[in-house]
Design an enzyme around this catalytic site. Structure first.
Site: not given
Ligand code: ATR
Length: 262
Positions: A72, A109
């Protein structure tokens, strides 16, 4: 599912790969909305990430790829651009490949989390929120909550220094939001959010004490599996509203669908 030359192809890059469920969930979602999209997990070792991303850039029927543990943050150096949201959070979880082969990293997110609350009719603006956890997922939810206009955000974490650092980073971006770090009584808040990994295993202790939290309050747990964590079960017993991690994933799917439609 029929995959043809007309299908929009996507990937999910991860290492290890065994635990990856997102591809199945995303494929099922796109099938349900009748969109011709096919997603495959790709097992990519950290050392190979640059080469794999450079190859994907050349694949003209690829519309994007999801990125998960441990890529990520490291993926950022291989991209052309990242959104301001991804920059704030310090991590990318979805990369859009434009028709010209540009790779744009985003982090869904935060928006996915807020959308899932709004979809479940949980107001966020002007609310008092207690967040437990200050890891990768916690960074995203904290920035998302500040962006959504909460009145107060208290961040509680086992490693208190991490909670203080996150609170300072959020306040730097959103000076109007009252953000603090430290221990607090859950009953004083409208919304309680667990972003720690506590609750994935059946014998995990509760991430925080929610004594006194009842009707009128919401307990959100971003853990996807189990669908109802021990924390959520306790909140339900006490009459509070609960939201599980699957809603956050579902909301991100809608965002991905919108991104690749463009
Ligand atoms: P993720 O990207 O999923 O958020 P992470 O960055 O490793 O994963 O963060 C995990 C979070 O769960 C952290 O807030 C971590 O607390 P620390 O920062 O103190 O490590 C929290 N966490 C994990 N195990 C925990 C435990 N046994 N007790 C309390 N908090 C825990």
């Amino acid at each position: 599912m029929e995959i043809t030359g007309k299908s929009k192809i996507m990937f999910v890059l991860a290492d290890p790969i065994d635990h990856v469920r997102a591809s199945a969930v995303i494929n099922a979602y796109f099938r349900s909305i009748g969109d011709d999209v096919a997603v495959s997990p790709l097992h990519v070792l950290p050392g190979d990430l640059g080469a794999v991303v450079a190859s994907i850039r050349l694949m003209r029927n690829v519309f994007g790829f999801g990125v998960t543990i441990p890529h990520k943050t490291r993926v950022i150096e291989h991209l052309d651009e990242i959104t301001s949201t991804a920059r704030m959070i310090g991590a990318v979880n979805f990369v859009k490949r434009t028709a010209e082969g540009r790779l744009v990293g985003d982090n869904l997110d935060a928006r996915g989390f807020i959308e899932s609350l709004l979809e479940c009719d949980v107001a966020v603006r002007n609310r008092k929120v207690l967040q437990v956890g200050a890891g990768g997922a916690g960074r995203a939810t904290a920035f998302g909550l500040a962006e959504a206009g909460v009145a107060e955000l208290t961040i509680m974490n086992r490693d208190e220094e991490k909670a203080r650092a996150l609170a300072a980073a959020v306040v730097a971006q959103y000076p109007a939001t009252k953000v603090s770090a430290g221990r607090a009584e859950a009953r004083a808040f409208d919304l309680i959010v667990n972003t720690t990994s506590l609750g994935m295993k059946a014998d995990d202790p509760l991430p925080l004490d929610i004594e006194g939290v009842g009707p009128g309050a919401t307990v959100s747990d971003i853990i996807v599996n189990p669908a109802v964590t021990r924390l959520m079960a306790k909140a339900i017993e006490q009459g509070a509203k609960t939201i599980g991690g699957k809603s956050m994933l579902d909301a991100q799917m809608v965002l991905v669908a919108r991104l690749i439609a463009r």
